[in-house]
Design a protein around this motif. Structure first.
Motif: not given
Lengths: 352, 374
Positions: B278-297
């Protein structure tokens, strides 16, 4: 009911714009005040009824009666140092007392959820009877309603109380002058933090009790000795000391400066507030009072409250001035200042 | 109270204040950004501006996780919560943040099952106790809170609890600092480095700020004396013309960070290619997501997430305030349409947001001061 548009008399205009009732409207802060000032008071009390006190003056045939009403929906029903029954009686008594009255009688309305164990109800009734006896007030009647299981949370209590105003007492925001001192009867936040911990969601434990009690033993000698020198009183329940003092600042347009280090605060309350990011000034109390005292009577007032049972930890926490207009300022020992606002919403612990 | 009173001692604070006044060159104007929302909150709560000379200006940075979360993410989370059987669990910080159609708290008032939790483990406990429901934990925060989310997910896997998922909004601190320094209208003299984030990532990730940007940065604690001492350290560097990373908060922050916490994060999370701030727009490589191995969660893999994009109200100048270009009170909506009770922008919601902090603690003080000057 008259259908709208067919001979309906236009009622008073209301300025309440919130589309639905939220928990914040009951939290004793800014939303509560807006609900009362801009919806409830205009429709039920007529326009111009602002800055409502804890009880209404009701002169009847020369007798200076005072009347109050209160509702109790606390969960859990019992907690360290008290229960909903005790709270209901003490809360009603205290509303009368800080309005300068000696309580005479209370009525009690019970709203019970089907399925409530009789033992629970009996325990609360015993607690109410005992608390009333201790406060020297009679329970003279009431009403009982039962709602379906799931339509209420175990039990709610609604009370009404009347009292007789002490002679020579004139309390109200219009009496407050710059230079007046602000007295607080004892440590703040005990009740609110006890309830927060009693809900068991925090996995925090502390040696802490609710402060629920009648403030009559402290207030009666104060008002009897110093009557007109006591200008304003309030029991800082929901919304805490911050909301009570902000109400005073808003009603008078004056500024109230409190000294942060002078606030009486138990270590457990301070620790819980530091940990959870809460301000103890916003936390509810159920057995304390605030009094605004004329400066010339300040020393005597403090002596009297401290000599009364339960008032040992009383102290002056601040002073009324002209700045900042209609606001409350806290000053730290090291020279920093901050505005103390009314509670916005419910106090929600900060985590990240 | 130990570890609190020592850091609020009037004498020590007086000495730090005097040292700041001695070090600040009256011919210069210092613009120092505190990156972390916790610092912003502390600066206002302790009234530290009253102790600083006028030419030492604090600029409030982007380190408030609630404030930088785009509104659409809240709507996405609430959309999942509306599906049958779902419990929406989040920290108290999130509860008043408005989505396009109201905050989680308002949705709770309308009957949605919204719960406040104090730790991700509490959300997992909810899932354990409600096996016929699905508990979605709305995860927010920088590296401060990401490790506890990671550990919770690892525990869910170890215990085989599958009626639990995380809607991951975790972000990282370095990319937004880069974005701010790249912004052309930004001129800074130094940084107060984040305290809690640094307990996890340590001080090394800030080296580039000193070596490449030539700006000093001091990782700071949150008590009044911490912040003032950090300013003394910054001003000493500026006076000497050096630019180094220093650690004022060494009693809590290890220089190399917390290996175990970083390990848990690396096990569960990977970087998203880009994320909207918010306010800064899209920033590359700035956030985390779950790895494929943890897709269930992973809520985003298990549920249909609408991917709502909501533009901020045009008149709100959150972006400029977030980058420190505008002061909160210079925004057109400040204190009028946008208040802590009815926030338009997220900076007004969290007590760590600079607008809310300014509104709560400073705003009317300023008005009183101006009135008394007239």
């Amino acid at each position: 009911m008259t259908p709208p548009g067919e001979g309906a008399t236009p009622g008073p205009v209301v300025r309440f714009r919130d589309p639905q009732i939220e928990m914040a409207h009951g939290a004793g802060g800014i939303a509560s005040r807006r609900l009362i000032d801009s919806l409830i008071a205009p429709l039920l009390l007529g326009s111009g009824a602002r800055g409502l006190g804890d009880a209404a003056a009701l002169p009847v045939d020369g007798a200076a009666l005072v009347m109050t009403a209160d509702g109790f929906v606390v969960t859990p029903l019992t907690f360290n140092g008290g229960s909903i029954g005790e709270l209901a009686i003490n809360g009603t008594v205290n509303d009368l007392v800080v309005s300068g009255a000696i309580p005479i009688a209370i009525t009690v309305t019970l709203v019970l959820e089907a399925g409530l164990p009789t033992a629970t109800l009996e325990a609360e009734l015993r607690a109410m009877a005992l608390t009333a006896a201790r406060a020297g007030v009679q329970i003279v009647g009431g009403d009982t309603k039962v709602v379906e299981h799931g339509k209420a949370d175990q039990m709610y209590i609604s009370t009404a109380g009347i009292g007789r105003r002490l002679p020579n007492v004139c309390l109200g925001s219009t009496e407050v002058r710059p230079g007046d001192r602000v007295l607080l009867s004892g440590p703040i936040g005990d009740h609110g933090i006890t309830i927060l911990l009693a809900r068991g969601e925090l996995d925090l434990e502390a040696d802490l009790c609710s402060d629920t009690r009648s403030v009559l033993p402290m207030v009666q000698p104060l008002l009897e000795a110093l009557g007109p020198a006591i200008h304003w009183m309030r029991d800082p329940t929901r919304g805490g000391v911050a909301s009570a003092l902000n109400e005073l600042a808003l009603d008078t347009g004056l500024g109230i400066t409190i000294s942060e280090e002078s606030l009486p605060l138990r270590l457990a309350v301070r620790g819980a507030c530091e940990l959870l990011g809460l301000d103890p000034l916003h936390i509810a109390n159920e057995g304390q009072f605030l009094a605004v005292v004329a400066p010339e009577a300040a020393d005597r007032a403090l002596d009297i409250v401290r000599a009364a049972p339960g008032g040992e930890e009383a102290r002056f926490i601040g002073e009324v001035g002209t700045e900042p207009a209609a606001a409350v300022l806290a000053q730290s020992r090291y020279g920093g200042t901050r505005i103390i606002d009314m509670l916005v919403g419910d106090p929600l612990p900060r985590i990240c | 109270m130990r570890f609190v009173d020592e850091f609020r001692d009037p004498e020590a604070i007086g000495r730090a204040r005097d040292e700041i006044r001695r070090l600040a060159d009256p011919k210069r104007h210092y613009r120092i950004m505190e990156v972390c929302g916790g610092h912003t909150h502390a600066i206002f709560r302790f009234g530290l501006k009253d102790l600083l000379p006028d030419n030492v200006e604090l600029i409030h940075g982007p380190g408030c996780p609630v404030c930088v979360l785009p509104m659409g993410r809240i709507d996405d989370g609430l959309a999942v919560a509306r599906q049958p059987g779902v419990i929406f669990a989040a920290f108290g910080d999130m509860m008043r943040v408005p989505g396009a159609h109201g905050s989680p708290l308002e949705h709770k008032a309308r009957g949605l099952d919204v719960r406040i939790v104090y730790s991700p483990l509490d959300a997992l406990k909810l899932a354990r106790n409600n096996p016929d429901r699905h508990v979605m934990f709305f995860a927010i925060g920088f590296e401060t809170t990401a490790p506890s989310t990671a550990l919770t997910i690892m525990r869910a896997r170890a215990e085989g609890i599958t009626n639990f998922s995380v809607f991951c909004n975790h972000v990282t601190i370095i990319p937004p600092i880069k974005a701010i320094l790249d912004s052309p209208d930004m001129r800074l003299d130094g940084f107060l480095g984040p305290g809690h984030v640094s307990t996890v990532i340590g001080c090394e990730p800030y080296e580039w700020i000193a070596s490449r940007e030539g700006l000093p940065i001091v990782v700071s604690g949150f008590e009044p004396l911490d912040l003032l001492q950090s300013l003394v350290m910054l001003l000493r560097q500026l006076q000497a013309g050096t630019a180094r990373v220093e650690n004022q908060y060494a009693r809590v922050v290890p220089w190399e960070g917390n290996r175990a916490a970083l390990g848990a994060m690396a096990e569960v999370f990977e970087l998203r290619p880009f994320f909207e701030w918010r306010g800064l727009g899209f920033i590359s490589q700035s956030a985390l997501r779950l790895r494929e191995e943890y897709a269930t969660w992973d809520t985003e893999r298990r549920f249909e997430v609408p991917g709502v994009r909501v533009t901020d109200p045009k008149a709100a100048q959150c972006g400029e305030v977030l980058k420190g270009v505008l002061k909160p009170s210079q925004c057109k909506l400040f204190g009028r349409e946008c208040t802590p009770e009815h926030p338009v922008g997220a900076l007004m919601v969290s007590s760590e947001g600079s607008c809310a902090a300014y509104h709560n603690y400073e705003h009317r003080k300023q008005a009183a001061r101006e009135a008394s000057l007239v």
